[in-house]
Design an enzyme around this catalytic site. Sequence first.
Site, PDB file in Angstrom:
ATOM      1  N   ASP A 159      36.517  40.578  42.599  1.00 46.49           N
ATOM      2  CA  ASP A 159      38.047  40.287  42.625  1.00 46.49           C
ATOM      3  C   ASP A 159      37.846  38.762  43.217  1.00 46.49           C
ATOM      4  O   ASP A 159      37.042  38.625  44.222  1.00 46.49           O
ATOM      5  CB  ASP A 159      38.656  41.458  43.038  1.00 46.49           C
ATOM      6  CG  ASP A 159      38.722  42.473  42.251  1.00 46.49           C
ATOM      7  OD1 ASP A 159      38.798  42.284  40.926  1.00 46.49           O
ATOM      8  OD2 ASP A 159      39.038  43.658  42.776  1.00 46.49           O
ATOM      9  N   ASP A 171      41.866  41.567  35.412  1.00 41.43           N
ATOM     10  CA  ASP A 171      43.198  42.246  35.820  1.00 41.43           C
ATOM     11  C   ASP A 171      44.310  41.877  35.424  1.00 41.43           C
ATOM     12  O   ASP A 171      45.297  42.207  34.934  1.00 41.43           O
ATOM     13  CB  ASP A 171      43.084  42.441  37.382  1.00 41.43           C
ATOM     14  CG  ASP A 171      41.860  43.102  37.805  1.00 41.43           C
ATOM     15  OD1 ASP A 171      41.418  44.132  37.415  1.00 41.43           O
ATOM     16  OD2 ASP A 171      41.712  43.104  39.155  1.00 41.43           O
TER      17      ASP A 171
END
EC number: 3.4.23.36
Length: 154
Positions: A111, A129
Amino acid sequence: MYYYLITLAVIALDQLTKWIVVQNMEIGQKIEVIPGFLYWTSYRNDGAAWSILEGHMWFFYLITVVVIGIIIYIMQKYAKGKRLFSISLAFILGGAIGNFIDRVLHQEVVDFVQTVWGNYYFPIFNVADAALSVGVVLMLVYVFVDDRKTKGIK
Protein backbone atom coordinates in the site's frame (compact mmCIF):
# COMPACT_ATOMS: atom_id res chain seq x y z
CA MET A 1 -14.98 -8.37 -24.03
CA TYR A 2 -13.53 -4.84 -23.72
CA TYR A 3 -14.07 -5.10 -20.00
CA TYR A 4 -11.28 -7.65 -19.76
CA LEU A 5 -8.96 -4.99 -21.19
CA ILE A 6 -10.02 -2.70 -18.34
CA THR A 7 -9.25 -5.51 -15.89
CA LEU A 8 -5.80 -6.03 -17.43
CA ALA A 9 -5.10 -2.27 -17.35
CA VAL A 10 -6.02 -2.11 -13.65
CA ILE A 11 -3.78 -5.09 -12.86
CA ALA A 12 -0.88 -3.66 -14.88
CA LEU A 13 -1.13 -0.20 -13.30
CA ASP A 14 -1.49 -1.71 -9.83
CA GLN A 15 1.51 -4.00 -10.18
CA LEU A 16 3.65 -1.31 -11.83
CA THR A 17 2.99 1.25 -9.09
CA LYS A 18 3.64 -1.32 -6.36
CA TRP A 19 6.89 -2.36 -8.05
CA ILE A 20 7.99 1.29 -8.23
CA VAL A 21 7.26 1.74 -4.51
CA VAL A 22 9.11 -1.45 -3.51
CA GLN A 23 12.13 -0.57 -5.67
CA ASN A 24 12.40 3.08 -4.62
CA MET A 25 11.05 3.48 -1.09
CA GLU A 26 11.85 2.05 2.32
CA ILE A 27 8.93 0.72 4.34
CA GLY A 28 7.56 3.66 6.31
CA GLN A 29 9.08 6.27 4.01
CA LYS A 30 6.73 9.13 3.17
CA ILE A 31 6.90 11.44 0.14
CA GLU A 32 4.70 14.53 0.09
CA VAL A 33 2.86 14.82 -3.26
CA ILE A 34 0.25 17.49 -2.47
CA PRO A 35 1.20 19.34 0.73
CA GLY A 36 -1.12 18.53 3.61
CA PHE A 37 -3.31 16.21 1.51
CA LEU A 38 -1.61 13.45 -0.53
CA TYR A 39 1.46 11.37 0.31
CA TRP A 40 3.16 8.28 -1.06
CA THR A 41 3.78 6.24 2.09
CA SER A 42 5.38 2.81 1.72
CA TYR A 43 3.42 0.32 3.83
CA ARG A 44 2.81 -3.44 3.87
CA ASN A 45 -0.53 -4.92 4.83
CA ASP A 46 -1.04 -8.61 5.56
CA GLY A 47 -4.77 -8.19 6.10
CA ALA A 48 -7.69 -6.88 4.07
CA ALA A 49 -8.70 -3.26 3.61
CA TRP A 50 -7.60 -1.19 6.58
CA SER A 51 -5.63 -4.19 7.93
CA ILE A 52 -8.76 -6.16 8.80
CA LEU A 53 -7.94 -9.79 9.73
CA GLU A 54 -4.18 -9.36 9.53
CA GLY A 55 -2.23 -12.59 9.21
CA HIS A 56 -5.01 -14.84 7.86
CA MET A 57 -3.67 -15.39 4.32
CA TRP A 58 -5.36 -18.76 3.78
CA PHE A 59 -8.71 -17.05 4.29
CA PHE A 60 -7.92 -14.39 1.68
CA TYR A 61 -6.70 -16.96 -0.83
CA LEU A 62 -9.93 -18.91 -0.55
CA ILE A 63 -12.27 -15.93 -0.59
CA THR A 64 -10.42 -14.23 -3.45
CA VAL A 65 -10.45 -17.31 -5.68
CA VAL A 66 -14.18 -17.77 -5.06
CA VAL A 67 -14.93 -14.07 -5.69
CA ILE A 68 -12.83 -13.99 -8.88
CA GLY A 69 -14.65 -17.07 -10.16
CA ILE A 70 -18.06 -15.57 -9.38
CA ILE A 71 -17.17 -12.25 -11.04
CA ILE A 72 -15.94 -13.96 -14.22
CA TYR A 73 -19.08 -16.10 -14.31
CA ILE A 74 -21.32 -13.03 -13.90
CA MET A 75 -19.35 -11.12 -16.55
CA GLN A 76 -19.78 -13.97 -19.03
CA LYS A 77 -23.41 -14.71 -18.25
CA TYR A 78 -25.01 -11.37 -17.39
CA ALA A 79 -22.77 -8.40 -18.22
CA LYS A 80 -22.76 -8.58 -22.02
CA GLY A 81 -24.50 -5.54 -23.46
CA LYS A 82 -24.66 -3.84 -20.07
CA ARG A 83 -21.83 -1.34 -20.35
CA LEU A 84 -21.83 0.19 -16.86
CA PHE A 85 -22.39 -3.19 -15.20
CA SER A 86 -19.51 -4.80 -17.11
CA ILE A 87 -17.16 -1.86 -16.44
CA SER A 88 -17.94 -1.97 -12.72
CA LEU A 89 -17.19 -5.70 -12.64
CA ALA A 90 -13.97 -5.14 -14.60
CA PHE A 91 -12.70 -2.67 -11.99
CA ILE A 92 -13.67 -5.02 -9.15
CA LEU A 93 -12.02 -7.98 -10.87
CA GLY A 94 -8.83 -6.03 -11.61
CA GLY A 95 -8.59 -4.84 -8.02
CA ALA A 96 -9.21 -8.30 -6.61
CA ILE A 97 -6.57 -9.89 -8.86
CA GLY A 98 -4.06 -7.08 -8.23
CA ASN A 99 -4.10 -7.60 -4.47
CA PHE A 100 -4.30 -11.39 -4.87
CA ILE A 101 -1.03 -11.36 -6.82
CA ASP A 102 0.66 -9.59 -3.88
CA ARG A 103 -0.79 -12.00 -1.33
CA VAL A 104 0.32 -15.07 -3.28
CA LEU A 105 3.81 -13.79 -4.13
CA HIS A 106 4.65 -11.85 -0.95
CA GLN A 107 2.07 -12.84 1.72
CA GLU A 108 1.29 -9.13 2.06
CA VAL A 109 -0.05 -6.26 -0.03
CA VAL A 110 1.95 -3.16 -0.91
CA ASP A 111 0.00 0.00 0.00
CA PHE A 112 1.28 3.50 -0.64
CA VAL A 113 -1.44 6.11 -1.25
CA GLN A 114 -2.14 8.14 1.88
CA THR A 115 -4.60 11.00 2.04
CA VAL A 116 -5.10 13.45 4.86
CA TRP A 117 -8.16 15.57 5.46
CA GLY A 118 -7.53 17.99 8.32
CA ASN A 119 -6.57 15.78 11.26
CA TYR A 120 -7.99 12.61 9.67
CA TYR A 121 -5.55 10.19 8.06
CA PHE A 122 -7.43 7.88 5.69
CA PRO A 123 -6.02 4.31 5.74
CA ILE A 124 -3.17 3.81 3.27
CA PHE A 125 -4.30 2.08 0.07
CA ASN A 126 -3.16 1.16 -3.46
CA VAL A 127 -4.40 1.17 -7.06
CA ALA A 128 -6.17 -2.19 -6.62
CA ASP A 129 -8.05 -0.87 -3.57
CA ALA A 130 -9.03 2.26 -5.51
CA ALA A 131 -10.23 0.12 -8.44
CA LEU A 132 -12.35 -1.99 -6.08
CA SER A 133 -13.91 1.17 -4.65
CA VAL A 134 -14.55 2.66 -8.10
CA GLY A 135 -16.09 -0.63 -9.20
CA VAL A 136 -18.44 -0.73 -6.22
CA VAL A 137 -19.52 2.90 -6.78
CA LEU A 138 -20.15 2.20 -10.48
CA MET A 139 -22.13 -0.91 -9.51
CA LEU A 140 -24.30 1.16 -7.17
CA VAL A 141 -24.90 3.71 -9.94
CA TYR A 142 -25.81 0.87 -12.32
CA VAL A 143 -28.23 -0.66 -9.81
CA PHE A 144 -29.85 2.73 -9.16
CA VAL A 145 -30.18 3.56 -12.88
CA ASP A 146 -31.39 0.05 -13.75
CA ASP A 147 -33.94 0.17 -10.94
CA ARG A 148 -35.27 3.50 -12.22
CA LYS A 149 -35.51 2.07 -15.77
CA THR A 150 -37.33 -1.02 -14.50
CA LYS A 151 -39.85 1.14 -12.65
CA GLY A 152 -40.21 3.53 -15.60
CA ILE A 153 -38.90 6.55 -13.64
CA LYS A 154 -37.20 9.28 -15.64
